[in-house]
Design a protein around this motif. Sequence first.
Motif, PDB file in Angstrom:
ATOM      1  N   ALA A 291     -26.148 -31.259  -7.408  1.00 34.32           N
ATOM      2  CA  ALA A 291     -26.808 -29.955  -7.483  1.00 34.32           C
ATOM      3  C   ALA A 291     -27.163 -29.588  -8.918  1.00 34.32           C
ATOM      4  N   ALA A 292     -26.477 -30.196  -9.883  1.00 31.65           N
ATOM      5  CA  ALA A 292     -26.762 -29.905 -11.289  1.00 31.65           C
ATOM      6  C   ALA A 292     -28.058 -30.553 -11.754  1.00 31.65           C
ATOM      7  N   TYR A 293     -28.609 -31.473 -10.944  1.00 30.75           N
ATOM      8  CA  TYR A 293     -29.803 -32.215 -11.365  1.00 30.75           C
ATOM      9  C   TYR A 293     -31.017 -31.916 -10.499  1.00 30.75           C
ATOM     10  N   THR A 294     -30.938 -30.862  -9.700  1.00 25.51           N
ATOM     11  CA  THR A 294     -32.034 -30.526  -8.793  1.00 25.51           C
ATOM     12  C   THR A 294     -32.661 -29.198  -9.184  1.00 25.51           C
ATOM     13  N   PRO A 295     -33.924 -28.977  -8.812  1.00 23.80           N
ATOM     14  CA  PRO A 295     -34.579 -27.698  -9.099  1.00 23.80           C
ATOM     15  C   PRO A 295     -33.850 -26.555  -8.404  1.00 23.80           C
ATOM     16  N   VAL A 296     -34.119 -25.335  -8.853  1.00 26.29           N
ATOM     17  CA  VAL A 296     -33.417 -24.178  -8.336  1.00 26.29           C
ATOM     18  C   VAL A 296     -33.578 -24.028  -6.833  1.00 26.29           C
ATOM     19  N   TRP A 297     -34.763 -24.346  -6.306  1.00 25.78           N
ATOM     20  CA  TRP A 297     -34.990 -24.181  -4.863  1.00 25.78           C
ATOM     21  C   TRP A 297     -34.198 -25.195  -4.049  1.00 25.78           C
ATOM     22  N   ALA A 298     -33.888 -26.330  -4.655  1.00 22.71           N
ATOM     23  CA  ALA A 298     -33.152 -27.375  -3.936  1.00 22.71           C
ATOM     24  C   ALA A 298     -31.651 -27.289  -4.172  1.00 22.71           C
ATOM     25  N   ALA A 299     -31.251 -26.721  -5.317  1.00 26.15           N
ATOM     26  CA  ALA A 299     -29.827 -26.676  -5.656  1.00 26.15           C
ATOM     27  C   ALA A 299     -29.037 -25.879  -4.620  1.00 26.15           C
ATOM     28  N   ALA A 300     -29.566 -24.721  -4.221  1.00 22.48           N
ATOM     29  CA  ALA A 300     -28.857 -23.888  -3.246  1.00 22.48           C
ATOM     30  C   ALA A 300     -28.705 -24.619  -1.922  1.00 22.48           C
ATOM     31  N   GLY A 301     -29.779 -25.242  -1.466  1.00 25.06           N
ATOM     32  CA  GLY A 301     -29.717 -25.977  -0.198  1.00 25.06           C
ATOM     33  C   GLY A 301     -28.763 -27.147  -0.260  1.00 25.06           C
ATOM     34  N   LEU A 302     -28.738 -27.850  -1.388  1.00 23.16           N
ATOM     35  CA  LEU A 302     -27.854 -29.005  -1.528  1.00 23.16           C
ATOM     36  C   LEU A 302     -26.399 -28.566  -1.545  1.00 23.16           C
ATOM     37  N   VAL A 303     -26.114 -27.469  -2.230  1.00 21.00           N
ATOM     38  CA  VAL A 303     -24.739 -26.965  -2.277  1.00 21.00           C
ATOM     39  C   VAL A 303     -24.268 -26.549  -0.889  1.00 21.00           C
ATOM     40  N   LEU A 304     -25.111 -25.842  -0.148  1.00 19.16           N
ATOM     41  CA  LEU A 304     -24.730 -25.400   1.193  1.00 19.16           C
ATOM     42  C   LEU A 304     -24.535 -26.598   2.130  1.00 19.16           C
ATOM     43  N   ALA A 305     -25.382 -27.616   1.984  1.00 14.36           N
ATOM     44  CA  ALA A 305     -25.215 -28.825   2.798  1.00 14.36           C
ATOM     45  C   ALA A 305     -23.913 -29.532   2.440  1.00 14.36           C
ATOM     46  N   ALA A 306     -23.596 -29.562   1.151  1.00 17.85           N
ATOM     47  CA  ALA A 306     -22.351 -30.195   0.713  1.00 17.85           C
ATOM     48  C   ALA A 306     -21.145 -29.458   1.273  1.00 17.85           C
ATOM     49  N   VAL A 307     -21.197 -28.127   1.265  1.00 20.01           N
ATOM     50  CA  VAL A 307     -20.092 -27.337   1.811  1.00 20.01           C
ATOM     51  C   VAL A 307     -19.958 -27.569   3.311  1.00 20.01           C
TER      52      VAL A 307
END
Length: 404
Positions: A291-307
């Motif tokens: 998530a630290a290497y993705t654009p802002v629009w993708a970071a939130a989605g990646l974090v939620l998917a990881a959780v």
Amino acid sequence: MAGDTGPERVLVAASFVNRVGNGLFNAASALYFALVVRLPAVQVGAALTVAGLIGLCAGIPGGHLADRRGARTVMMVVLAVQAVSMAALVLVESWTTLTIIATVDQMAAAAGGAAWGALVVRVGGERPARFRAKLRTFVNLGVVLGTVGAGLALAADTRVAYLLLILGNAASFALCAALLLLLPRYPVLATPPRRRRRPVVADRPFLAFTALYGAMGLQYPVVSLLLPIWISEHTEAPRWTVAALFAVNSLFCVLTQTRIGSRIETPHDGGRAFRTAGLLFLVSCPMMALAAYTPVWAAAGLVLAAVFVHSLGEVWESSAGFALGFGLAPDHAQGQYQGVLGLGFSAGQALAPAILTTVVLGLGTAGWLLLAVFFAAVGAVGPSLARWGTRTRPQPGAAAEVTG
């Protein structure tokens, strides 16, 4: 469905009430001590650390007492002590007073945790792991509802509102104790002839599982502590993501705990579930790091998917803990076995903040990958540990099912 029998429904109701109270208090306790009592954060942290370390010592004796005097009786006593100690927090004005009251509370909590585990076995009968999965579903739901109530008090931000939260938690302990009066008086199980007074200290498979369970318990602060810091310091994800990940984690556990946990009953099932949990954490941790290497629009989605993936691993891990923790313990010593298991888990939780914030955050992405491999390695031991534990039980099949 809350439970299949009257005693099961009573224990579910008692647990739910107690956890609603915990949710009320836990979400606002730090602010109460800082804003109302006006104690420095360092003093509050020191008081709770001292209390937690001393409290660890009460788990095993409390469990042994539950085995010999009855889990229901011990549980009601410790709940009464916690009701009084929680109510006494409204009188706190100094670090010394907070430390004394918190220590009494933590000792009661440790003893109560062991007694509660023994009580679950008696109420759950032939399928305690399945019943514990149901209990955990309602525990999560209770915490969520309590947290919502705490949010209302935080919005009001008055001394009265904070005091009501504390007294509400104290009342939940008292009501939980009163509900336990509805349970039958389960007879104390006799210790088999020529059996050690405290067999758990010589049970190497169970002690090994306790160590592994404590190590795998590092996964809990990943969501509550490590990930929020990572999001705020290393990603472009909006701050609301922190609140969203807590909601996803709690809701997912509520919806899936019983469905998954009811199928994981024997130590053999638990060993495989432990391995599955490790593999899921192997996937979720790198996702959080990316998530630290993705654009802002993708970071939130990646974090939620990881959780989402991490929460699935949490359900498998907790279900494995129920199956192995209950399945490897003899009927007559469930209390002391659960006390040892609780001690191992609590020790892991005490070390977790230091490990996660120094090693993982200190190494950055490499730290996340190291943590992922660590979880997978710990989980991989699950099946062989289950086979070892089952093979060394005194009676064939005793580890597969525990009778109450």
